[in-house]
Motif scaffolding. Sequence first.
Motif, PDB file in Angstrom:
ATOM      1  N   PHE A 121     -56.982  13.645  14.711  1.00 34.11           N
ATOM      2  CA  PHE A 121     -56.845  14.772  13.770  1.00 34.11           C
ATOM      3  C   PHE A 121     -56.674  16.124  14.466  1.00 34.11           C
ATOM      4  O   PHE A 121     -56.360  17.116  13.817  1.00 34.11           O
ATOM      5  CB  PHE A 121     -58.069  14.835  12.846  1.00 34.11           C
ATOM      6  N   GLU A 122     -56.875  16.166  15.788  1.00 31.20           N
ATOM      7  CA  GLU A 122     -56.979  17.489  16.410  1.00 31.20           C
ATOM      8  C   GLU A 122     -55.703  18.306  16.368  1.00 31.20           C
ATOM      9  O   GLU A 122     -55.731  19.487  16.049  1.00 31.20           O
ATOM     10  CB  GLU A 122     -57.572  17.370  17.815  1.00 31.20           C
ATOM     11  N   ASP A 123     -54.531  17.681  16.643  1.00 25.66           N
ATOM     12  CA  ASP A 123     -53.290  18.476  16.586  1.00 25.66           C
ATOM     13  C   ASP A 123     -52.799  18.641  15.146  1.00 25.66           C
ATOM     14  O   ASP A 123     -51.764  19.268  14.905  1.00 25.66           O
ATOM     15  CB  ASP A 123     -52.197  17.857  17.474  1.00 25.66           C
ATOM     16  N   LYS A 124     -53.553  18.077  14.189  1.00 24.47           N
ATOM     17  CA  LYS A 124     -53.193  18.240  12.774  1.00 24.47           C
ATOM     18  C   LYS A 124     -54.072  19.279  12.084  1.00 24.47           C
ATOM     19  O   LYS A 124     -53.856  19.611  10.925  1.00 24.47           O
ATOM     20  CB  LYS A 124     -53.305  16.895  12.042  1.00 24.47           C
ATOM     21  N   THR A 125     -55.075  19.790  12.809  1.00 24.76           N
ATOM     22  CA  THR A 125     -55.993  20.758  12.193  1.00 24.76           C
ATOM     23  C   THR A 125     -56.175  22.021  13.036  1.00 24.76           C
ATOM     24  O   THR A 125     -56.854  22.938  12.595  1.00 24.76           O
ATOM     25  CB  THR A 125     -57.393  20.125  11.992  1.00 24.76           C
ATOM     26  N   GLU A 126     -55.571  22.079  14.234  1.00 27.94           N
ATOM     27  CA  GLU A 126     -55.939  23.191  15.131  1.00 27.94           C
ATOM     28  C   GLU A 126     -55.430  24.534  14.623  1.00 27.94           C
ATOM     29  O   GLU A 126     -55.971  25.582  14.955  1.00 27.94           O
ATOM     30  CB  GLU A 126     -55.546  22.911  16.602  1.00 27.94           C
ATOM     31  N   VAL A 127     -54.401  24.550  13.774  1.00 29.61           N
ATOM     32  CA  VAL A 127     -54.044  25.801  13.073  1.00 29.61           C
ATOM     33  C   VAL A 127     -54.139  25.574  11.562  1.00 29.61           C
ATOM     34  O   VAL A 127     -53.348  26.088  10.784  1.00 29.61           O
ATOM     35  CB  VAL A 127     -52.653  26.350  13.457  1.00 29.61           C
ATOM     36  N   GLY A 128     -55.153  24.797  11.171  1.00 32.54           N
ATOM     37  CA  GLY A 128     -55.327  24.508   9.746  1.00 32.54           C
ATOM     38  C   GLY A 128     -55.655  25.764   8.957  1.00 32.54           C
ATOM     39  O   GLY A 128     -56.291  26.691   9.462  1.00 32.54           O
ATOM     40  N   ASN A 129     -55.227  25.758   7.702  1.00 30.28           N
ATOM     41  CA  ASN A 129     -55.435  26.912   6.809  1.00 30.28           C
ATOM     42  C   ASN A 129     -56.855  26.863   6.237  1.00 30.28           C
ATOM     43  O   ASN A 129     -57.059  26.810   5.026  1.00 30.28           O
ATOM     44  CB  ASN A 129     -54.379  26.850   5.699  1.00 30.28           C
ATOM     45  N   SER A 130     -57.844  26.858   7.149  1.00 31.34           N
ATOM     46  CA  SER A 130     -59.236  26.646   6.760  1.00 31.34           C
ATOM     47  C   SER A 130     -59.850  27.948   6.247  1.00 31.34           C
ATOM     48  O   SER A 130     -59.387  29.038   6.564  1.00 31.34           O
ATOM     49  CB  SER A 130     -60.022  26.106   7.949  1.00 31.34           C
ATOM     50  N   ILE A 131     -60.921  27.792   5.456  1.00 30.42           N
ATOM     51  CA  ILE A 131     -61.524  28.930   4.758  1.00 30.42           C
ATOM     52  C   ILE A 131     -63.043  28.843   4.865  1.00 30.42           C
ATOM     53  O   ILE A 131     -63.627  27.799   4.582  1.00 30.42           O
ATOM     54  CB  ILE A 131     -61.150  28.876   3.242  1.00 30.42           C
ATOM     55  N   LEU A 132     -63.679  29.953   5.255  1.00 24.37           N
ATOM     56  CA  LEU A 132     -65.128  30.101   5.105  1.00 24.37           C
ATOM     57  C   LEU A 132     -65.361  30.894   3.826  1.00 24.37           C
ATOM     58  O   LEU A 132     -64.791  31.971   3.659  1.00 24.37           O
ATOM     59  CB  LEU A 132     -65.716  30.846   6.300  1.00 24.37           C
TER      60      LEU A 132
END
Length: 311
Positions: free
Chosen positions: A158-169
């Motif tokens: 999953f690492e190269d699929k989430t390293e610029v993920g549009n994540s939110i705190l």
Amino acid sequence: MKKVPTLDIRRYDTDRAAFVAELGAAYREYGFCGISGHGISRELIDGAYDVFQRFFALPTETKMKYHLAGSGGARGYTPFKVETAKDSKYADLKEFWHVGREIARDSKFADVMPPNLWPTEIPDFKSYGYGLFDALDQLGTRVLRALALHIDLPENYFEDKTEVGNSILRPIHYPPITEDNVPNVRAGAHEDINFITLLVGASAEGLEVLTREGEWLPITTEGDAIVVNIGDMLQRLTNHVYPSTTHRVVNPQNENARKPRYSVPYFLHPNPDVVLDPLPQCITAENPSRYDTSITSHEYLMQRLREIKLI
């Protein structure tokens, strides 16, 4: 009595096979698990809660300076009674703030991942807010390694699929409920949109998860445990091997209803261009592919934000 288990993530390094098996079993059953031993300092968590509470205590007109109308609340402040659980008649009793990933403004994702806003009234907001974003992002990566191994994927899948993920705190404030018999709840029954959600501070009562048997199971954590649950994007990618479970935040039926409640979920998202087609490892004769159309994580996100009335 059924109970969502809490597992110590340090066992990933000392007792990997057993830890991965227990974690996988918890997620297959509940879609939820408590994670302890994560090493995120109490000082960071308490400091972040302090700045978030100070922000929510500001006057409404000050907070509204940070509300970007028409942006779907992607960054900055979203006021009370805007977000509405899918298919719910009543808006949730909460206000919240969004911190997103800091990316280079010439990134190919810059058009869908806007820059952060930081409230100038609370000087430490950025250092604590982004510090907690980073710590939970790293913990989420560790949880995803174990989830990958459980379904026979390489550890770092999953690492190269989430390293610029549009994540939110998302620091959330649920204000005191001052009247009896309000039809709204603090957060209506819903599933999360993203890959996994990490919730810091489920120590206050209210969070409940719907079991397979259709019972609402309360979740409160002890010690340093962080609740981590599966979201709809990972459910789709794993062809429902990892279920995205319905959950809600109910109004306390005691004097705690008159107290505010704060919580800080971190929504870990894949990169916007990740295609959420079911993985071959998760398609079997007993569990045939449930999806025949392709969708990227960004398209999926937009579709869902419209459903919950954020855009």
